[in-house]
Write an enzyme that holds these catalytic residues in place. Structure first.
Site, PDB file in Angstrom:
ATOM      1  N   GLY A  10      24.928 -11.017  -9.052  1.00 31.83           N
ATOM      2  CA  GLY A  10      24.402  -9.679  -8.289  1.00 31.83           C
ATOM      3  C   GLY A  10      24.896  -9.809  -6.968  1.00 31.83           C
ATOM      4  N   THR A  96      13.030 -13.404  -5.238  1.00 30.08           N
ATOM      5  CA  THR A  96      12.487 -12.205  -6.117  1.00 30.08           C
ATOM      6  C   THR A  96      10.970 -11.898  -5.767  1.00 30.08           C
ATOM      7  OG1 THR A  96      13.983 -13.289  -7.721  1.00 30.08           O
ATOM      8  CG2 THR A  96      12.061 -11.665  -8.454  1.00 30.08           C
ATOM      9  N   THR A  97      10.643 -10.630  -5.697  1.00 30.09           N
ATOM     10  CA  THR A  97       9.227 -10.314  -5.557  1.00 30.09           C
ATOM     11  C   THR A  97       8.892  -9.751  -6.871  1.00 30.09           C
ATOM     12  OG1 THR A  97       9.870  -7.977  -5.033  1.00 30.09           O
ATOM     13  CG2 THR A  97       9.741  -9.411  -3.246  1.00 30.09           C
ATOM     14  N   ASN A 123      10.959 -11.558   2.134  1.00 35.39           N
ATOM     15  CA  ASN A 123      12.069 -11.099   2.995  1.00 35.39           C
ATOM     16  C   ASN A 123      12.494 -12.296   3.752  1.00 35.39           C
ATOM     17  OD1 ASN A 123      13.713  -9.805   4.727  1.00 35.39           O
ATOM     18  ND2 ASN A 123      12.658  -7.974   4.575  1.00 35.39           N
ATOM     19  N   PHE A 124      13.909 -12.658   3.776  1.00 33.29           N
ATOM     20  CA  PHE A 124      14.269 -13.933   4.725  1.00 33.29           C
ATOM     21  C   PHE A 124      14.635 -13.423   5.797  1.00 33.29           C
ATOM     22  CE2 PHE A 124      14.275 -15.669   0.140  1.00 33.29           C
ATOM     23  CZ  PHE A 124      13.805 -17.073   0.544  1.00 33.29           C
ATOM     24  N   HIS A 151      14.638   1.521   1.123  1.00 34.39           N
ATOM     25  CA  HIS A 151      15.423   0.936   0.666  1.00 34.39           C
ATOM     26  C   HIS A 151      16.554   1.898  -0.186  1.00 34.39           C
ATOM     27  CE1 HIS A 151      12.646  -2.102   1.408  1.00 34.39           C
ATOM     28  NE2 HIS A 151      13.575  -3.199   1.127  1.00 34.39           N
ATOM     29  N   HIS A 152      17.597   0.905  -0.614  1.00 36.93           N
ATOM     30  CA  HIS A 152      18.675   1.642  -1.587  1.00 36.93           C
ATOM     31  C   HIS A 152      17.999   2.134  -2.615  1.00 36.93           C
ATOM     32  CE1 HIS A 152      18.752  -1.956  -3.867  1.00 36.93           C
ATOM     33  NE2 HIS A 152      18.497  -2.589  -3.094  1.00 36.93           N
ATOM     34  N   LYS A 155      16.769   0.324  -5.929  1.00 34.55           N
ATOM     35  CA  LYS A 155      15.818  -0.738  -6.101  1.00 34.55           C
ATOM     36  C   LYS A 155      14.757  -0.370  -7.143  1.00 34.55           C
ATOM     37  CE  LYS A 155      12.543  -2.969  -2.873  1.00 34.55           C
ATOM     38  NZ  LYS A 155      12.704  -4.463  -3.382  1.00 34.55           N
ATOM     39  N   GLY A 161       8.174  -5.853  -1.846  1.00 35.07           N
ATOM     40  CA  GLY A 161       7.630  -6.946  -1.692  1.00 35.07           C
ATOM     41  C   GLY A 161       6.992  -7.133   0.112  1.00 35.07           C
ATOM     42  N   THR A 162       7.940  -6.788   0.780  1.00 33.70           N
ATOM     43  CA  THR A 162       7.864  -6.883   2.384  1.00 33.70           C
ATOM     44  C   THR A 162       6.778  -5.896   2.833  1.00 33.70           C
ATOM     45  OG1 THR A 162       9.906  -7.486   2.750  1.00 33.70           O
ATOM     46  CG2 THR A 162       8.806  -6.660   4.684  1.00 33.70           C
TER      47      THR A 162
END
Length: 276
Positions: A10, A96-97, A123-124, A151-152, A155, A161-162
């Site tokens: 991915g 992964t959320t 979110n990192f 988001h895109h 999604k 999740g954020t």
């Protein structure tokens, strides 16, 4: 440290693999994605330097001797993947959320029993993590708050999740301060969903826009003023510095840890002691 990537075919998984390859202290030892099993990783993703073929079998992480697995699959797949990691004594970092609290508790017990760690982060991106922290600080000073995330268009989950984590954190921070945000006074929504989702009393609005990556704004209001705290990720590379912090810090974690706030705090403390 030896790293394996699940969901490697991915967009996020391949970016993770490319980032790991570039780190002198990390070694990419396995790339797993059932959709692309048997294909050379470079041919499938354009990422060079691994010399690996994609495996469709999660057992490849054991055969490769991986110390830590990075999982960017789906919530359903991630849960089973993480149970497998714990049962084989392999730590994990998860982007992964969608894992509910029951599953998180089960995974926490599994990793504690294995004497290994698992970091699950919505979110990192370090900027996003700081955005949530700043929002927590601001929550106590304002009477209303809403979260807008974009988001895109591909999604599959909403809210992000954020956004969910942000709403819960600012609602909790408000309660700790002895109050809560003002209730929504809307009595007549002309269209379903016009006021967004209610997450612990905070309204969350989701947009899916082609060309976007990950964007979020938290808007606070009180008498005579408002405050907006916004973070924008323009490229998936924005998540990589935080992810590398998580990989390098996983050995200090036992059980499941939500987010990388503690690891960032540790780095800030070290720099403060050094006077940097």
């Amino acid at each position: 440290m030896k790293v394996a990537v699940l969901g490697a075919g991915g967009k996020m998984g391949s970016t993770v693999a490319q980032t790991v390859i570039a780190q002198p202290d990390l070694k990419l030892v396995a790339v797993v994605d059932p959709r692309l099993s048997g294909i050379e990783f470079e041919h499938a993703t354009g990422v060079s330097g691994s010399g690996l073929s994609i495996s469709g079998d999660i057992s490849e992480i054991v055969r490769s001797g991986a110390d830590v697995v990075v999982d960017f699959t789906t919530a359903a797949s991630a849960f089973e993947n993480l149970k497998y990691c714990a049962s084989h004594g392999i730590s994990a970092v998860v982007g992964t959320t969608g894992l509910d609290q029951t599953k998180m508790d089960e995974l926490d017990r599994a990793f504690i029993d294995a004497d290994r760690g698992c970091i699950v982060a919505a979110n990192f991106a370090i900027g996003a993590i700081l955005m949530m922290r700043f929002a927590e600080i601001a929550a106590g000073f304002f009477e209303t708050a809403e979260v807008l995330e974009m988001h895109h268009e591909t999604k599959i989950d909403a809210p992000s999740g954020t956004a969910i984590a942000t709403a819960r954190r600012i609602a909790s921070a408000k309660l700790v301060g002895g109050s809560s945000f003002l209730p929504d006074s809307t009595e007549n929504s002309l269209f379903e969903g016009a006021r967004g989702a209610d997450v612990d009393g905070v309204r969350v609005h989701s947009m899916r826009i082609r060309g976007a990556i990950a964007h979020q704004e938290v808007v606070f209001g009180t008498m005579g003023q408002s405050l907006s705290i916004r973070h924008d990720s323009y490229d998936r590379s924005s998540f990589m510095p935080g992810l590398i912090i998580a990989i390098r810090g996983i050995q200090s974690v036992r059980g499941v840890m939500a987010g990388i706030d503690r690891l960032i705090d540790d780095r800030l403390s070290i720099r403060s002691e050094r006077g940097e």
